[in-house]
Design an enzyme around this catalytic site. Structure first.
Site, mmCIF file in Angstrom:
data_model
loop_
_atom_site.group_PDB
_atom_site.id
_atom_site.type_symbol
_atom_site.label_atom_id
_atom_site.label_comp_id
_atom_site.label_asym_id
_atom_site.label_seq_id
_atom_site.Cartn_x
_atom_site.Cartn_y
_atom_site.Cartn_z
ATOM 1 N N ASP A 80 63.763 84.975 31.170
ATOM 2 C CA ASP A 80 62.385 85.373 31.404
ATOM 3 C C ASP A 80 62.361 86.584 32.324
ATOM 4 O OD1 ASP A 80 59.937 84.797 33.583
ATOM 5 O OD2 ASP A 80 59.375 84.775 31.485
ATOM 6 N N THR A 119 57.788 92.783 29.476
ATOM 7 C CA THR A 119 58.398 93.033 30.791
ATOM 8 C C THR A 119 59.923 93.052 30.706
ATOM 9 O OG1 THR A 119 58.267 90.660 31.256
ATOM 10 C CG2 THR A 119 56.463 92.024 32.038
ATOM 11 N N THR A 120 60.501 92.111 29.960
ATOM 12 C CA THR A 120 61.956 92.047 29.866
ATOM 13 C C THR A 120 62.506 93.278 29.160
ATOM 14 O OG1 THR A 120 61.737 89.652 29.699
ATOM 15 C CG2 THR A 120 63.873 90.589 29.172
ATOM 16 N N ASP A 127 50.654 84.822 27.100
ATOM 17 C CA ASP A 127 51.247 85.984 26.439
ATOM 18 C C ASP A 127 50.810 86.066 24.983
ATOM 19 O OD1 ASP A 127 52.505 86.538 28.794
ATOM 20 O OD2 ASP A 127 54.454 85.739 28.204
#
Length: 489
Positions: free
Chosen positions: A17, A50-51, A351
Site C-alpha cells: 500500500d 500514490t504507489t 478509492d
C-alpha cells in the site's frame, strides 16, 4: 542524499500500500519526506495512483544516478526531464479516449481496475458493482458528482461479502419504545427539530404551592403541554395516512417516555435525538422539510419512503430507510468480522468511488496494464533525437523511468521483468498501437479488449508531479551548497 533515495525507493513493489510504503521510507530515510509530498498531493487531487507515483520517482532517481556518476550535471538532466514531461503530457491529452458515461459495464471495468489491486477477487467484484451503482444513484443530470451524498456505514457482523448498497439511508439509532413497530411500509416521514418533553426554563425559577392539590395541578399542566403537542402530530397522522400507509417521526431533539407511549399506541415509529447529518440527508432523500415548530406542521412538509425497518445488532440499533422519493443519496453498508478488515474495505471503497467519479467527471480514459507507459517510452525515444546536447540524457532518464510500471507488474506476477518489457516493445514495433501486460500468461494484450482502464486525471497528475519532485531531488545538492555559501558570507 541521492544514493539514500535510490536505495530506499528503487526496489518498491506495487503489492504494498502506498501509505505503508511511504511510512517505511520515512523511518529509514528522512529525506524521503520529499517523496511523501507527491503521494499526498496525488491522493488529495485524484484519490488513487500514490504507489505508482512513488515508483516512478524512485526509478527516476535510479536512472539518473548512472548519468550523475559519469559527471553529468543535475541541471542538464532536469532540463531534459522537463522537456520529456511536457512531451508526455501533450501526448496523453492527444491520446485520451472518450467514454460513454452512461455505460454501466464500462464503469464496472474502471472500478475493477482499482479495487482488484486492493482486495481479493470475490470481495472486489462485489464492491465493484456497489460503488458503480452508488455513484450512478447520486448523479444528477448536468451537475458534478458529489461523493458526500454517499455515506459509508460499517457493522462488525458476519463477513465482508454480506455488505450491500442501500439506496436510501442507514441511521445508527432506532426507536426508543419496545411497543413501536420494527418494520413499516409506505411511510410518511416527519422530520422535526422540536422538543416533545419537559423543558427547563432559561433562567432559574421556583414555584410555590400550599397543598398537594396545587402541586398536582402544576404537574398536570406541564404534562398537558407535552400531550397537546403530541396530539397535534397524531391528528396529522390520521389526516394523511390512508389504508396501508404508516407514519415515522425523526426528531433531532428529545421525546419523553409518555409521549413515546402515545405514539406507539398509534403504530408510529419515532426516533429521537437523531444526528444532524442524518436529518439533512433524510430531507434530501425522502423529500419534505425539517420543521422547527408545530405551527409549520402540514402534509406538505412530510417526506415519503417505501419502507422503514429497524435492525438490532448486539447493543446497537440501525434504521434502514429505503425506497426513497429522491434517490440522490445512498449508503454503502460495510460488514466485516474484524475491525482491521472493515478499515481495509472502507479504504478500498473510497478509492473505488473516486475512480468512478473521476471517470464520470472527466469523460476520458487511458489504456491501463502498463500500455500507456510503453507507448510513451517509444514516443520519447523518437523525441530524443530532436533534442540537442546533454539534455537528451534527461529525456532518456524520464522515458526509462516510465517502464517501471510494466516491469513491476511483471515482477509481481512472477515473470521476468526485462523479458516482459522487451516483448511489449517488440509487439509495439510490429504495428500494434495499444499493448499492455497480461498478468495471467505474461504475454502482450490489448487492454481495451480486456477492459483495463486508468483514469485520465490520475495518470496526468502522476506523470506531472513525479517529474517535478524528481527534479527537486536532483537539485537538492545545489540548494544545500547555496545555503552553506550564504552562511559563510
Amino acid at each position: 542524499t541521492l544514493k539514500m533515495l535510490v536505495s530506499g525507493a528503487g526496489d518498491i513493489k506495487l503489492t504494498k500500500d502506498g501509505n505503508t510504503l511511504l511510512h517505511e521510507m520515512q523511518i529509514q530515510h528522512p529525506t524521503a519526506m520529499m517523496i511523501a509530498r507527491i503521494a499526498t498531493a496525488q491522493d488529495d487531487v485524484t484519490g488513487d495512483g500514490t504507489t505508482s507515483a512513488v515508483l516512478i520517482v524512485g526509478e527516476l532517481m535510479k536512472q539518473a544516478e548512472r548519468h550523475l556518476s559519469d559527471g553529468v550535471h543535475p541541471r542538464l538532466l532536469c532540463e531534459g526531464i522537463d522537456l520529456a514531461k511536457d512531451r508526455v503530457l501533450s501526448f496523453i491529452d492527444s491520446s485520451k479516449r472518450d467514454m460513454d458515461k452512461s455505460d454501466r459495464a464500462l464503469l464496472i471495468q474502471i472500478a475493477q481496475a482499482s479495487l482488484r489491486t486492493k482486495m481479493h477477487r470475490e470481495l472486489s467484484d462485489l464492491f465493484t458493482e456497489i460503488v458503480v451503482d452508488a455513484v450512478r444513484c447520486i448523479q444528477k443530470p448536468g451537475e458534478k458528482v458529489d461523493l458526500h451524498m454517499i455515506e459509508t456505514m460499517h457493522m462488525m457482523h458476519k463477513a465482508g461479502t454480506d455488505s450491500r448498497l442501500v439506496k436510501g439511508l442507514v441511521m445508527d439509532h432506532g426507536g426508543r419504545h419496545p411497543g413501536m413497530p420494527k418494520s413499516l411500509r409506505n411511510c410518511h416521514i416527519l422530520t422535526m427539530n422540536y422538543d416533545l418533553e419537559y423543558q427547563k426554563s432559561e433562567i432559574n425559577s421556583g414555584f410555590y404551592y400550599s397543598s398537594a392539590a396545587e402541586r398536582q395541578k402544576m404537574v398536570d399542566a406541564e404534562r398537558k403541554w407535552v400531550d397537546d403537542k403530541t396530539q397535534v402530530i397524531l391528528d396529522l397522522k390520521k389526516k394523511v395516512c390512508g389504508p396501508g400507509e404508516t407514519f415515522v417521526i425523526i426528531n433531532q431533539k428529545g421525546i419523553d417516555p409518555l409521549a413515546l407511549d402515545m405514539l406507539a399506541k398509534e403504530g408510529i415509529l419515532a426516533l429521537r435525538r437523531a444526528k444532524r447529518r442524518n436529518m439533512e440527508r433524510v430531507c434530501l432523500a425522502c423529500g419534505g422539510e425539517s420543521i422547527n415548530s408545530l405551527e409549520a406542521l402540514a402534509p406538505e412538509v412530510l417526506g415519503f419512503a417505501a419502507s422503514v425497518s429497524e435492525e438490532s445488532l448486539e447493543d446497537e440499533n440501525y434504521t434502514f430507510v429505503e425506497g426513497v422519493k429522491n434517490p440522490f443519496s445512498c449508503t454503502i453498508l460495510v460488514k466485516g468480522a474484524q475491525r482491521h478488515v472493515i478499515d481495509q474495505i472502507k479504504d478500498a471503497v473510497r478509492d473505488g468511488l473516486r475512480a468512478v467519479s473521476n471517470a464520470m467527471t472527466d469523460g476520458y480514459l487511458v489504456p491501463g496494464a502498463g500500455a500507456f507507459e510503453v507507448i510513451a517510452h517509444a514516443g520519447l525515444m523518437k523525441y530524443k533525437t530532436q533534442v540537442q546536447g546533454r539534455a537528451k540524457l534527461g529525456v532518456q532518464t524520464y522515458a526509462d523511468a516510465l517502464l517501471v510500471i510494466p516491469k513491476t507488474l511483471a515482477d509481481n506476477s512472477g515473470y521476468d521483468a526485462q523479458d516482459s518489457v522487451i516483448k511489449l516493445q517488440e509487439a509495439l514495433i510490429d504495428g500494434k498501437s495499444t499493448l499492455g501486460f497480461d498478468i495471467y500468461n505474461g504475454e502482450p494484450m490489448d487492454p481495451a479488449v480486456v477492459g483495463i482502464w486508468d483514469n485520465y486525471r490520475v495518470k496526468h497528475q502522476m506523470l506531472d508531479s513525479a517529474a517535478v519532485i524528481g527534479t527537486q531531488l536532483l537539485l537538492v545538492d545545489e540548494v544545500i551548497r547555496a545555503g552553506k555559501q550564504m552562511k559563510k558570507g
